[in-house]
Enzyme design. Structure first.
Site, short mmCIF file in Angstrom:
data_model
loop_
_atom_site.label_atom_id
_atom_site.label_comp_id
_atom_site.label_asym_id
_atom_site.label_seq_id
_atom_site.Cartn_x
_atom_site.Cartn_y
_atom_site.Cartn_z
N TYR A 151 0.84 -1.21 0.00
CA TYR A 151 0.00 0.00 0.00
C TYR A 151 0.87 1.25 0.00
O TYR A 151 0.75 2.10 -0.88
CB TYR A 151 -0.91 -0.04 1.23
CG TYR A 151 -1.90 1.09 1.32
CD1 TYR A 151 -3.00 1.17 0.47
CD2 TYR A 151 -1.76 2.09 2.29
CE1 TYR A 151 -3.93 2.20 0.57
CE2 TYR A 151 -2.68 3.12 2.41
CZ TYR A 151 -3.77 3.17 1.54
OH TYR A 151 -4.67 4.20 1.65
N ASP A 152 1.79 1.34 0.98
CA ASP A 152 2.59 2.57 1.14
C ASP A 152 3.46 2.82 -0.09
O ASP A 152 3.50 3.92 -0.63
CB ASP A 152 3.54 2.45 2.35
CG ASP A 152 2.83 2.15 3.65
OD1 ASP A 152 1.60 2.02 3.66
OD2 ASP A 152 3.53 2.04 4.68
N GLY A 154 3.20 1.44 -3.02
CA GLY A 154 2.35 1.60 -4.21
C GLY A 154 1.91 3.05 -4.35
O GLY A 154 1.99 3.65 -5.43
N ARG A 192 -10.96 -1.28 10.06
CA ARG A 192 -10.40 -0.01 10.48
C ARG A 192 -10.91 0.35 11.88
O ARG A 192 -11.98 -0.10 12.31
CB ARG A 192 -10.72 1.09 9.46
CG ARG A 192 -9.78 0.95 8.27
CD ARG A 192 -9.95 2.07 7.29
NE ARG A 192 -10.97 1.76 6.31
CZ ARG A 192 -11.14 2.45 5.18
NH1 ARG A 192 -10.34 3.45 4.91
NH2 ARG A 192 -12.08 2.13 4.33
N SER A 195 -14.61 2.02 12.59
CA SER A 195 -15.73 1.10 12.34
C SER A 195 -15.67 -0.10 13.30
O SER A 195 -16.69 -0.52 13.84
CB SER A 195 -15.75 0.65 10.87
OG SER A 195 -14.46 0.30 10.44
N THR A 216 -1.13 6.98 18.19
CA THR A 216 -2.10 8.04 17.92
C THR A 216 -2.51 8.07 16.44
O THR A 216 -1.77 7.62 15.56
CB THR A 216 -1.54 9.44 18.27
OG1 THR A 216 -0.50 9.76 17.34
CG2 THR A 216 -1.03 9.49 19.69
N PRO A 280 2.21 2.40 12.45
CA PRO A 280 2.79 3.69 12.84
C PRO A 280 2.43 4.07 14.27
O PRO A 280 1.29 3.90 14.70
CB PRO A 280 2.19 4.67 11.82
CG PRO A 280 1.85 3.83 10.63
CD PRO A 280 1.43 2.51 11.20
P1 NAD Z 1 -12.57 1.75 0.10
O1 NAD Z 1 -11.90 0.43 0.18
O2 NAD Z 1 -13.89 1.92 0.76
O3 NAD Z 1 -12.74 2.22 -1.40
C1 NAD Z 1 -11.86 1.86 -2.44
C2 NAD Z 1 -12.68 1.61 -3.67
O4 NAD Z 1 -11.78 1.26 -4.75
C3 NAD Z 1 -13.64 0.43 -3.52
O5 NAD Z 1 -14.90 0.76 -4.03
C4 NAD Z 1 -12.98 -0.68 -4.33
O6 NAD Z 1 -13.91 -1.63 -4.81
C5 NAD Z 1 -12.28 0.10 -5.41
N1 NAD Z 1 -11.13 -0.59 -6.01
C6 NAD Z 1 -10.11 -1.20 -5.36
N2 NAD Z 1 -9.24 -1.70 -6.25
C7 NAD Z 1 -9.72 -1.39 -7.49
C8 NAD Z 1 -9.27 -1.63 -8.79
N3 NAD Z 1 -8.13 -2.31 -9.05
N4 NAD Z 1 -10.01 -1.18 -9.84
C9 NAD Z 1 -11.17 -0.51 -9.62
N5 NAD Z 1 -11.65 -0.26 -8.39
C10 NAD Z 1 -10.92 -0.69 -7.34
O7 NAD Z 1 -11.52 2.81 0.68
P2 NAD Z 1 -11.70 4.35 1.01
O8 NAD Z 1 -11.48 4.53 2.44
O9 NAD Z 1 -12.92 4.86 0.40
O10 NAD Z 1 -10.43 4.96 0.25
C11 NAD Z 1 -10.55 5.61 -0.99
C12 NAD Z 1 -9.19 6.12 -1.43
O11 NAD Z 1 -8.69 7.05 -0.46
C13 NAD Z 1 -8.16 5.01 -1.57
O12 NAD Z 1 -7.35 5.28 -2.69
C14 NAD Z 1 -7.34 5.13 -0.30
O13 NAD Z 1 -6.02 4.69 -0.47
C15 NAD Z 1 -7.41 6.63 -0.03
N6 NAD Z 1 -7.23 6.91 1.40
C16 NAD Z 1 -8.25 6.66 2.28
C17 NAD Z 1 -8.04 6.91 3.63
C18 NAD Z 1 -9.14 6.69 4.64
O14 NAD Z 1 -8.90 6.91 5.84
N7 NAD Z 1 -10.32 6.28 4.27
C19 NAD Z 1 -6.80 7.39 4.08
C20 NAD Z 1 -5.79 7.59 3.15
C21 NAD Z 1 -6.02 7.37 1.81
N1 UDP Z 2 -6.53 -0.61 15.72
C1 UDP Z 2 -6.93 -1.11 16.96
N2 UDP Z 2 -8.00 -1.93 17.00
C2 UDP Z 2 -8.74 -2.25 15.91
C3 UDP Z 2 -8.35 -1.73 14.65
C4 UDP Z 2 -7.23 -0.92 14.59
O1 UDP Z 2 -6.30 -0.83 17.98
O2 UDP Z 2 -9.72 -3.00 16.06
C5 UDP Z 2 -5.38 0.30 15.66
C6 UDP Z 2 -4.34 -0.03 14.60
O3 UDP Z 2 -3.40 -0.95 15.10
C7 UDP Z 2 -3.74 1.33 14.36
C8 UDP Z 2 -4.91 2.29 14.54
O4 UDP Z 2 -5.86 1.59 15.32
O5 UDP Z 2 -2.77 1.62 15.32
C9 UDP Z 2 -5.54 2.76 13.23
O6 UDP Z 2 -5.85 1.61 12.46
P1 UDP Z 2 -6.58 1.68 11.05
O7 UDP Z 2 -6.47 0.33 10.44
O8 UDP Z 2 -7.92 2.27 11.22
O9 UDP Z 2 -5.73 2.76 10.24
P2 UDP Z 2 -4.17 2.86 9.87
O10 UDP Z 2 -3.38 1.97 10.79
O11 UDP Z 2 -4.08 2.44 8.45
O12 UDP Z 2 -3.87 4.27 10.13
#
Ligand code: NAD
Ligand code: UDP
Length: 320
Positions: A151-152, A154, A192, A195, A216, A280
């Site tokens: 992910y990172d 990419g 996450r 949720s 944090t 992190p």
């Molecule tokens: P999400 O998983 O709910 O949405 C991602 C969407 O992309 C989904 O609908 C999935 O079906 C679609 N998808 C995945 N791979 C695909 C592919 N190869 N081709 C076509 N569609 C594809 O995630 P999100 O939280 O809505 O995140 C949306 C964007 O924001 C992502 O790019 C994510 O990296 C970025 N982002 C989100 C957060 C966050 O906290 N939600 C934080 C940082 C970055």
């Molecule tokens: N986390 C947690 N319990 C859970 C899900 C996540 O303690 O049920 C922690 C996870 O280890 C991270 C933080 O909450 O330190 C945020 O996690 P998330 O997956 O939401 O986002 P990201 O780590 O990608 O920032």
């Protein structure tokens, strides 16, 4: 080849069936634009856009962006990529392909159409940061072969591709580095933290803190984030980003757990599980660039946003 009527503003949103993407689609549709939602429904689903299905301004195509596509649009937002660790680690090779091949395909399309293109990058490009809070100038501390790297790295490579298309082909690019965002339509089992905690609290299951809960995060409500997207996309041609978009209010994961328990009135106990590798330790955006360039800052604070998210999950859990 998909196309909309020539007189309309047409916007492609990849990942538009997902959590953030579907809110962006709602916003663009609400502003009277035509939206082409491209999504392979890996983590997104039709429920997130079914309210637009009878609207002629909306079109959905089930397509994986790793495969090249043709479309006639005026702007592209690239949000396609699984965002939660359990989802992006499910098929890590496909995750990195989505960021690299997928971005390349959409960049080629933008180049051919001479249209602007937005990239949903992430705070994960900073990895486990040694600098706090994180400014866009910080180059990050990413483990290139750890379990988060698909992910990172990419997303880092996608930023590189965006800038190379900008320098080599003069493409108008807009890169947002998104920090942890939450709100209605998060997938209830995507793992996450927001949720997970809300669903656990509402269903009386133990609240699972990974590690000791001292790590944090800074949580941004989705509507604020979408405002930032629109402002960035509408910014002057010279503004490329990367621009941090997030809420600088930082909380420990333990504080979040306690807040969710308090707000839901849940009797759930807190239990502690192992911290996943490369998790992190701290994360907080420095948003001075977004404030200066976009006149943007988040307006919705954690309690208000959590309440809306709790209401959403209460409703969908009741519906099950
Ligand atoms: P999400 O998983 O709910 O949405 C991602 C969407 O992309 C989904 O609908 C999935 O079906 C679609 N998808 C995945 N791979 C695909 C592919 N190869 N081709 C076509 N569609 C594809 O995630 P999100 O939280 O809505 O995140 C949306 C964007 O924001 C992502 O790019 C994510 O990296 C970025 N982002 C989100 C957060 C966050 O906290 N939600 C934080 C940082 C970055
Ligand atoms: N986390 C947690 N319990 C859970 C899900 C996540 O303690 O049920 C922690 C996870 O280890 C991270 C933080 O909450 O330190 C945020 O996690 P998330 O997956 O939401 O986002 P990201 O780590 O990608 O920032």
């Amino acid at each position: 080849m998909m196309s909309f009527a020539a007189e309309s503003r047409r916007i492609l949103v990849s990942g538009g069936a997902g959590f953030v993407g579907s809110h962006l689609v709602d916003r663009l549709m609400g502003e009277g634009h035509k939206v082409l939602c491209v999504d392979n429904l890996f983590t997104g689903h039709e429920g997130n856009f079914k309210h637009h299905l009878n609207n002629p301004n909306f079109e959905f195509i089930n397509h994986d962006i790793c495969i090249p596509l043709q479309a006639e649009v005026d702007e592209i937002y690239n949000l396609a990529c699984p965002a939660s660790p359990i989802h992006y680690q499910h098929d890590p090779i496909h995750t990195i392909k989505t960021s690299v091949y997928g971005s390349m395909n959409l960049l080629e399309l933008a180049k051919n159409l001479e249209c602007k293109i937005f990239q949903a990058s992430t705070s994960e490009v900073y990895g486990d940061p040694n600098v706090h809070p994180q400014k866009e100038s910080y180059l990050g501390n990413v483990n290139p072969h750890g379990i988060r790297a698909c992910y990172d790295e990419g997303k880092r490579c996608a930023e590189t591709l965006f800038f190379d298309f900008h320098r080599q082909h003069d493409l108008d690019i807009k890169i947002a580095r998104i920090f942890n965002t939450y709100g209605p339509r998060m997938h209830k089992s995507d793992g996450r933290v927001v949720s997970n905690f809300i669903v656990q609290a509402l269903t009386g299951q133990p609240i699972t803190i990974y590690g000791d809960g001292s790590q944090t995060r800074s949580f941004c409500y989705v509507d604020d984030l979408v405002d930032g997207f629109i402002k960035l996309m509408q910014s002057d041609n010279g503004v490329t980003g990367p621009v941090n978009l997030g809420n600088p209010n930082e909380f420990t994961i333990k504080e979040l757990a306690e807040k969710v328990i308090e707000m839901t009135g849940s009797g759930s106990e807190i239990i502690y599980k192992d911290l996943p590798s490369d998790d992190p330790k701290k994360r907080q955006p420095d948003i001075s660039k977004a404030q200066r360039l976009l006149d943007w800052q988040p307006e919705i604070q954690l309690e208000h946003g959590l309440q809306k998210t709790i209401d959403y999950f209460s409703k969908i859990l009741r519906g099950r």
